[in-house]
Write a protein that holds these residues in place. Sequence first.
Motif, PDB file in Angstrom:
ATOM      1  N   SER A 157     -11.140   0.460   7.238  1.00 13.55           N
ATOM      2  CA  SER A 157     -10.372   0.157   6.016  1.00 13.55           C
ATOM      3  C   SER A 157      -8.868   0.202   6.263  1.00 13.55           C
ATOM      4  O   SER A 157      -8.103   0.819   5.523  1.00 13.55           O
ATOM      5  N   GLN A 158      -8.444  -0.447   7.349  1.00 13.96           N
ATOM      6  CA  GLN A 158      -7.021  -0.508   7.653  1.00 13.96           C
ATOM      7  C   GLN A 158      -6.357  -1.607   6.829  1.00 13.96           C
ATOM      8  O   GLN A 158      -6.975  -2.596   6.473  1.00 13.96           O
ATOM      9  N   PHE A 159      -5.050  -1.431   6.560  1.00 13.20           N
ATOM     10  CA  PHE A 159      -4.297  -2.366   5.744  1.00 13.20           C
ATOM     11  C   PHE A 159      -3.281  -3.111   6.596  1.00 13.20           C
ATOM     12  O   PHE A 159      -2.828  -2.610   7.632  1.00 13.20           O
ATOM     13  N   ASN A 160      -2.923  -4.301   6.135  1.00 14.25           N
ATOM     14  CA  ASN A 160      -1.905  -5.099   6.812  1.00 14.25           C
ATOM     15  C   ASN A 160      -0.534  -4.609   6.363  1.00 14.25           C
ATOM     16  O   ASN A 160       0.060  -5.121   5.414  1.00 14.25           O
ATOM     17  N   LEU A 161      -0.028  -3.629   7.055  1.00 14.10           N
ATOM     18  CA  LEU A 161       1.234  -3.002   6.669  1.00 14.10           C
ATOM     19  C   LEU A 161       2.436  -3.879   6.993  1.00 14.10           C
ATOM     20  O   LEU A 161       3.562  -3.569   6.577  1.00 14.10           O
ATOM     21  N   ASP A 162       2.233  -4.962   7.784  1.00 15.87           N
ATOM     22  CA  ASP A 162       3.341  -5.863   8.101  1.00 15.87           C
ATOM     23  C   ASP A 162       3.634  -6.844   6.974  1.00 15.87           C
ATOM     24  O   ASP A 162       4.641  -7.556   7.030  1.00 15.87           O
ATOM     25  N   ASN A 163       2.778  -6.901   5.973  1.00 17.78           N
ATOM     26  CA  ASN A 163       2.960  -7.836   4.856  1.00 17.78           C
ATOM     27  C   ASN A 163       3.938  -7.235   3.849  1.00 17.78           C
ATOM     28  O   ASN A 163       3.557  -6.691   2.814  1.00 17.78           O
ATOM     29  N   ILE A 164       5.197  -7.317   4.172  1.00 15.42           N
ATOM     30  CA  ILE A 164       6.254  -6.702   3.354  1.00 15.42           C
ATOM     31  C   ILE A 164       6.865  -7.767   2.446  1.00 15.42           C
ATOM     32  O   ILE A 164       7.226  -8.861   2.904  1.00 15.42           O
ATOM     33  N   ARG A 224       0.348  -3.114  -0.973  1.00 18.23           N
ATOM     34  CA  ARG A 224       0.274  -3.301   0.479  1.00 18.23           C
ATOM     35  C   ARG A 224      -0.306  -2.070   1.177  1.00 18.23           C
ATOM     36  O   ARG A 224      -1.095  -2.185   2.120  1.00 18.23           O
ATOM     37  N   ASN A 225       0.040  -0.897   0.709  1.00 10.82           N
ATOM     38  CA  ASN A 225      -0.400   0.354   1.330  1.00 10.82           C
ATOM     39  C   ASN A 225      -0.864   1.316   0.234  1.00 10.82           C
ATOM     40  O   ASN A 225      -0.113   2.168  -0.222  1.00 10.82           O
ATOM     41  N   PRO A 226      -2.112   1.209  -0.220  1.00  6.79           N
ATOM     42  CA  PRO A 226      -2.590   2.044  -1.337  1.00  6.79           C
ATOM     43  C   PRO A 226      -2.647   3.528  -1.020  1.00  6.79           C
ATOM     44  O   PRO A 226      -2.717   4.338  -1.942  1.00  6.79           O
ATOM     45  N   VAL A 227      -2.624   3.909   0.252  1.00  4.22           N
ATOM     46  CA  VAL A 227      -2.771   5.330   0.604  1.00  4.22           C
ATOM     47  C   VAL A 227      -1.641   6.158   0.015  1.00  4.22           C
ATOM     48  O   VAL A 227      -1.826   7.344  -0.302  1.00  4.22           O
ATOM     49  N   GLN A 228      -0.455   5.559  -0.137  1.00  2.00           N
ATOM     50  CA  GLN A 228       0.669   6.346  -0.643  1.00  2.00           C
ATOM     51  C   GLN A 228       0.495   6.727  -2.116  1.00  2.00           C
ATOM     52  O   GLN A 228       1.233   7.570  -2.622  1.00  2.00           O
ATOM     53  N   CYS A 229      -0.489   6.120  -2.790  1.00  2.00           N
ATOM     54  CA  CYS A 229      -0.743   6.524  -4.183  1.00  2.00           C
ATOM     55  C   CYS A 229      -1.296   7.936  -4.265  1.00  2.00           C
ATOM     56  O   CYS A 229      -1.278   8.543  -5.344  1.00  2.00           O
ATOM     57  N   TYR A 230      -1.851   8.459  -3.163  1.00  2.00           N
ATOM     58  CA  TYR A 230      -2.360   9.829  -3.173  1.00  2.00           C
ATOM     59  C   TYR A 230      -1.242  10.866  -3.068  1.00  2.00           C
ATOM     60  O   TYR A 230      -1.485  12.049  -3.267  1.00  2.00           O
TER      61      TYR A 230
END
Length: 622
Positions: A157-164, A224-230
């Motif tokens: 479940s990795q995210f495309n963190l380059d999609n800024i 783009r990066n849902p993990v930071q919602c935690y």
Amino acid sequence: MSPSLFNFVDAKDKFAVRLKEIGYETEKKTTLDQALRGVLGDQMGSCDDYLSLIYLSIDAVTEGICSATTPFLLLGDVLDCLPLDQCDRIFSFVEENVSTWKSNSFYSAGKNYLLRMCNDLLRRLSKSQNTVFCGRIQLFLARLFPLSEKSGLNLQSQFNLDNITVFNKNEQESTLGQKHTEEKEDGMEVEEGEMGEDDAPAPCSIPIDYNLYRKFWTLQDYFRNPVQCYDKFSWMTFLKFSDETLAVFKSYKLDDMQASKRKLEELRASSGEHVYFAKFLTSEKLMDLQLSDSNFRRHILLQYLILFQYLKGQVKFKSSSCILNDDQTTWIEETTKLVYQLLREIPPDGDKFAIMVEHILNTEENWNAWKNEGCPSFVKERYSSLIPTRKRQAPEDFLGKGPDRKIFMGKYVSAPNHVTCFVLFREFMPSLDEFFAEAIEQADPANMVEEEYKVVRNPNYGWRALRLLSRRSPHFFQPTNQKFKSLADYLDSMVSKLAKELPDIPSEEIKTGEEDDDDNGDNLLKDSNDSPSIQTKLVTNQQMDDIAAKLGAQWKTLASHLDMNASELREIETDSEDVDMQAKLLLVAWQDREGTQATVESLVTALNAAGFSQIADGLSEA
């Protein structure tokens, strides 16, 4: 060297005559492999020559005189040397022969070569200039590999963190809020691509300022990066910006009159081709137009639903710290209802679109569960193979004789008895809580049941209890120093352990009636109050995270003591390049394999054997 000028049969016969003195098949194949690659490097010039040579190598593999990897090596060399316009023609040949690559002679030997070849092509192609070619490559890989191929799945479940998403973050340079009174004062001509007076949208009734612009586009970083919602502070920012954005959507609703009729007619006349956004345009001048566009609104609201599904979902490789609290869960549930309501209100066909989105997201839950289970194969064993064949003929009087003495099993009278017994939803084995409910109730001193009347004293009950424990309880196979005088005493001990684990049955103050303290201190009252021992305690996700962080690049040292083979280690290295994640993957693979035997004691033993005594001591004390 075109196919019409080259006779493969004659060449094969001459090659066989030349190599009669060679006794090993592998040497014969190696000779032809080197010859084909030599011809490719010396005498090739056009695409027709390349394809003729590749056709020749395919026929040679089919005849068994060439290695199965040779056609793929030739394809890789050709694509590396040719420009992109000629690569298009070679790849068309690859697409047309997908059935050949999937055959038994080629698939196992060439799947990795084809995957590497396609990835090399994708790195050379431009996603914006060669969009069609990139899509053809992706479709080819989808046709080549089965659905359960792990190399094509995002297992972690990795995210495309380059999609800024880039937007104006300097308020001093913002043009929002300024009055556009000078726009057409000088009689500016309308250039091609701009809107004239007839095409101009209705004036926007929402006061769009820089704060709204900044908050709206800042939300893309959370998508783009849902993990930071935690994170607590990031969540508060996301909550504030989302409430303001959705309030704008709710207060400024679109209707059929605001939607451009000419635009809808063009969409209907374009044979189903709909507008899509390859990348968001973040110009401040487009903000009011975007808020008035139904497709744009649907994109943003759909991003919310996808984000919420990840935050609430159970993902195997999600960190143990990624847990929502009650307030976050409540807000997500309420906001999900609001998003679906807004989707239904967006024309055209808002209700149909909302129903379709909900159906797709529900289907996605099945895919998440499939990946969490380790991506098992979709090919199921045939039902007929599950029915055992009778090795000997039964006696005539076995279970009666004739239709008048037939044994009936519920509503399956028409089916043979042995078939009825194997119906999948006929579950004859009871669950632990159902079978031991009476025994647990009798073990409670408050019920004052005498020992001689307890069900555990019944030999028939004891025999069935042992069989059930051997199939459903991990306690049955765990060693113990406690000695039991009879089967009833052993079942009393098991009942007290089960009473602690089964959630629906109260287990307070359950005793067996024997209050004497033995040398080992293993009486049942102590067992019912103490926490699980190191022998029965399973390794938690948090413990695996801590151990993985401490192991780091030394995880391979522990792998040999966990009985992991070389193929599993290569798969772990392929799945992730981060050493901490590789260590976590090692522990997850060991836990999946061991199941209920993946205890703290087993892991401590392996850590000590591998030389990580400090990590083992920390795990034992936890």
